[in-house]
Each structure stands twice: as structure tokens, then as C-alpha cells.
Scaffold this active site. Structure first.
Site, PDB file in Angstrom:
ATOM      1  N   ARG A 122      48.759  76.759  74.671  1.00  0.00           N
ATOM      2  CA  ARG A 122      48.520  77.194  76.049  1.00  0.00           C
ATOM      3  C   ARG A 122      49.351  78.441  76.326  1.00  0.00           C
ATOM      4  NH1 ARG A 122      47.308  71.655  79.517  1.00  0.00           N
ATOM      5  NH2 ARG A 122      45.061  71.807  79.179  1.00  0.00           N
ATOM      6  N   GLN A 127      43.934  81.685  76.557  1.00  0.00           N
ATOM      7  CA  GLN A 127      43.330  81.050  77.735  1.00  0.00           C
ATOM      8  C   GLN A 127      41.816  80.960  77.633  1.00  0.00           C
ATOM      9  OE1 GLN A 127      44.872  83.278  81.076  1.00  0.00           O
ATOM     10  NE2 GLN A 127      46.491  81.786  81.450  1.00  0.00           N
ATOM     11  N   ASP A 130      40.732  77.924  75.592  1.00  0.00           N
ATOM     12  CA  ASP A 130      41.333  76.643  75.964  1.00  0.00           C
ATOM     13  C   ASP A 130      40.260  75.619  76.335  1.00  0.00           C
ATOM     14  OD1 ASP A 130      42.808  74.535  76.921  1.00  0.00           O
ATOM     15  OD2 ASP A 130      44.140  75.754  78.168  1.00  0.00           O
ATOM     16  N   SER A 133      41.206  72.869  78.997  1.00  0.00           N
ATOM     17  CA  SER A 133      41.146  73.312  80.387  1.00  0.00           C
ATOM     18  C   SER A 133      39.710  73.473  80.866  1.00  0.00           C
ATOM     19  CB  SER A 133      41.906  74.626  80.564  1.00  0.00           C
ATOM     20  OG  SER A 133      43.294  74.428  80.391  1.00  0.00           O
ATOM     21  N   TYR A 230      53.418  70.396  79.619  1.00  0.00           N
ATOM     22  CA  TYR A 230      52.887  69.036  79.678  1.00  0.00           C
ATOM     23  C   TYR A 230      53.903  68.102  80.335  1.00  0.00           C
ATOM     24  CZ  TYR A 230      49.295  70.558  76.363  1.00  0.00           C
ATOM     25  OH  TYR A 230      48.258  71.218  75.752  1.00  0.00           O
TER      26      TYR A 230
END
Length: 380
Positions: A122, A127, A130, A133, A230
Site C-alpha cells: 500500500r 494505488q 490495489d 481497495s 493495518y
């Protein structure tokens, strides 16, 4: 450079690993793209759509993957699909590696270079790749839609000549990507929303979406986040205090949505049977962690359980319930990864950059061995 896209075989999987849009871009990178017939059917994409984008249609998995250098999938290949892929090929998918060492070993024995998209770091550069996500965002949205379908009342407050309809009260547990989207969706539907998370950074995010944050904010809470963003596993003492606060709050809620997952571990139990029994009949619990054991101890994978009038929703593969949108985002995640780390754009050829940090972070198997440090075979 031959790239294959295979039909998913899991009964709950309607997504596909490439769309006509990403096929066009792969062809533009110099790839010959072969799509197994029917691969996009669950996402509303026909074989003709793929052909129009420049792909060739193969009748079955061996026909699509037999000569492929790269195979794109939603889920890890097993059984006949694994056997259809030639030795030494690159396979990119969500691999669900935790607790599935035998499946990883099977891919290693096929000498596949297997990449797990859910292990993508991450970081800013990644991005656009990902997968967690992109899919969690849709799961959070769909959780609210599923809750509204099971809830026998309206979400927004309505003032009518016949009386006022009160707004639904929605409590979201876990304010990661899925939780934040659930908050935003419930707010857009007019609900009064509260949320909780063990990460202190989540408070500001929750409040920015117009929801109220609920948590025991002690010293342990202030340290409850890893460097990777996290949630950490909390102590038994903190869990007890938080459970007491949450229990009193849940009893007043109409809808509870749970989203808490810790990578590599079973989902933490957040909603006990006693908490469910404290809710009034007609209330709804949606458990987005049901495939990892569930956040609600009464949830059952693939079922909607009615417990004393409270419905506990345990749908499997929630992003796949929005297959067309989920496939579009997932396919773009894969395209970005392949284009960035695996293609020599000048030569228009496959050239995996084995030194790339994203490749190192996601590579599970290579040259006949499980190579990822987190999944090394345990010594006897």
C-alpha cells in the site's frame, strides 16, 4: 507475448480478469490476447465484445492457456485450470495464500511464476494496482444495499402528513476502505451513522463523512496501527472494554455492518450472540468477514440467518455481487501491474522486472519453489 484470460470456475464468482477496455490496451502493448469463451458472461461481457476489442476466443481453458506466457484470473488456478497452464507461465490473480500452502506448492510444482494481487504494497505507486481497495470499496457499498433490502423500513427520515418516519440507525464496525464506503453510502441514503475502528487515524476519516466515532480512546488505542496502515491485534483488556461499549451501542441500532479483517488471521469476533439478541426484531447485521470466519458469531457463509427476528447476512464474494463494476476495476488493477512490471514497451515483449519492489512483494512461486518469505513450507 500471449496473454490468456480464463473463465472462473467458482460457483460464487461472476467477475472476470479482463474487460474489452483492458484487452485493447494489452493488444496495444504488443500482446496476443486469448479469452476463454464465456469468461465475461457473468459481468455482462460477450465473446463478441472481446473479439471487437482485438481478442481471440478459445473454446476451453487448455485452448486459451496452453501456449500463454501470462494468464490473468480472478481466483487462484486449481485442478483442471492449473493443469491447462503451461509450465513456466506467469499467473496473476488473487491467490488467497494464507492457510493454503498445498495450493501454493501445487503452483510451484507447475513451475509457475504466481503473483498474488492482494499482497500489493500500500504505497503511492501501487494505488492503481490495489485490488483489496478497489474490491473492498464495492463491498462496503453493496453491504449497505444488501442491508436496505433486508431491512423492512426506510433509511431516511421522512416527514409526511401521516406522520414522521424516523431515520435508520446504522453502525459500521471497521473503518477501512469497505467501512468508509459503507458509512458514505448509508449517509447518502439518509441514515444516522456511527462507526468504530481500533486505528486512531480512522476517527477523523469517520467524522469527515458525517458519522459519529465510537471507541474506547485510551493509550493502547493511540498505538493501534501498523506502519503499513493495518489494524493491530488488541489486548484482551482493551477488547473487553471496547466490547462493553459496543454492546450497549449495538442494542440501539437498526443495522450493523462489520468489516474487520486482519491479514493472515481469522476474522475477529466483534458481535456476539448476546449482542444480536439485544437488538430489536427487524434489525439487520451484515458480516463482510464471513468468508474468514465472520465478525458475528451467528453468521453463516452464504446464508441469511434469522435469529429471533434479527437477520444476519453472510453473502459470499460481496464485490462479485456487483460483477460488472468489480470486473472493470479489477481488470484495471491487473493491467496496471502487468504494464508497469512485466512488459518491455519498446520491444513489445514480456520482460518481468524481478527486481521491482512490487514484483518482490507479490511473487509467491517461481522456478519450482514457493519463494515468498511469508509462505515458506514449514520444516518437518
Amino acid at each position: 507475448m500471449r496473454i490468456a484470460v480464463l473463465t472462473e470456475t467458482d460457483a460464487n464468482e461472476a467477475r472476470v480478469a479482463a474487460t474489452p477496455d483492458t484487452v485493447k490496451k494489452l493488444v496495444g502493448l504488443g500482446a496476443t490476447v486469448v479469452v476463454q469463451s464465456g469468461a465475461g458472461a457473468g459481468s455482462g461481457v460477450t465473446d463478441a465484445d472481446y473479439e471487437a476489442a482485438g481478442a481471440t476466443i478459445a473454446p476451453d481453458a487448455p485452448g486459451a492457456a496452453g501456449d500463454a506466457d501470462v494468464v490473468l484470473l480472478v481466483r487462484r488456478p486449481e485442478g483442471e485450470r492449473l493443469a491447462a497452464i503451461k509450465e513456466g507461465a506467469v499467473v496473476v490473480a488473487t491467490m488467497d495464500p494464507y492457510g493454503n500452502e498445498a495450493a501454493l506448492q501445487a503452483m510451484a510444482e507447475r513451475k509457475l511464476s504466481a503473483f498474488a494481487m492482494e499482497l500489493m504494497p500500500r504505497i503511492t505507486r501501487a494505488q492503481v494496482m490495489d485490488v483489496l481497495s478497489s474490491q473492498a470499496n464495492l463491498a462496503g457499498y453493496r453491504a449497505v444495499i444488501d442491508a436496505s433490502a433486508e431491512y423492512g423500513r426506510a433509511f431516511p427520515m421522512m416527514m409526511t402528513a401521516a406522520g414522521t418516519v424516523p431515520a435508520a440507525r446504522v453502525f459500521v464496525m471497521g473503518a477501512g476502505v469497505a467501512g468508509l464506503q459503507a458509512i458514505a453510502t448509508a449517509r447518502r441514503l439518509g441514515a444516522v451513522v456511527t462507526a468504530t475502528d481500533v486505528r486512531p487515524a480512522a476517527k477523523e476519516q469517520v467524522e469527515s463523512l458525517g458519522a459519529k466515532f465510537i471507541a474506547v480512546e485510551d493509550e493502547e488505542f493511540k498505538q493501534a496501527e501498523t506502519s503499513g496502515g493495518y489494524a493491530k491485534e488488541m489486548s484482551a483488556g482493551y477488547k473487553a472494554k471496547q466490547a462493553e461499549l459496543v454492546a450497549s451501542h449495538i442494542a440501539k441500532q437498526d443495522i450493523v455492518i462489520t468489516t474487520a479483517l486482519i491479514p493472515g488471521r481469522p476474522a475477529p469476533t466483534l458481535v456476539t450472540a448476546a449482542m444480536v439478541e439485544s437488538m430489536k426484531p427487524g434489525s439487520v447485521v451484515v458480516d463482510l468477514a464471513v468468508e474468514r470466519g465472520g465478525n458475528c458469531e451467528l453468521a453463516k457463509p452464504g446464508e441469511v440467518v434469522d435469529h429471533d427476528g434479527v437477520k444476519i447476512v453472510g453473502h459470499l464474494n460481496v464485490p462479485g455481487r456487483l460483477a460488472a463494476t468489480a470486473s472493470s476495476l479489477y481488470a484495471k488493477n491487473l493491467l496496471a501491474f502487468v504494464e508497469t512490471t512485466m512488459v518491455d514497451k519498446e520491444k513489445k515483449a514480456l520482460a518481468v522486472n524481478w527486481d521491482d519492489e512490487l514484483v518482490k512483494a507479490t511473487l509467491l512461486t517461481k522456478d519450482g519453489a514457493v519463494v515468498h518469505p511469508n509462505f515458506q513450507p514449514k520444516a518437518a
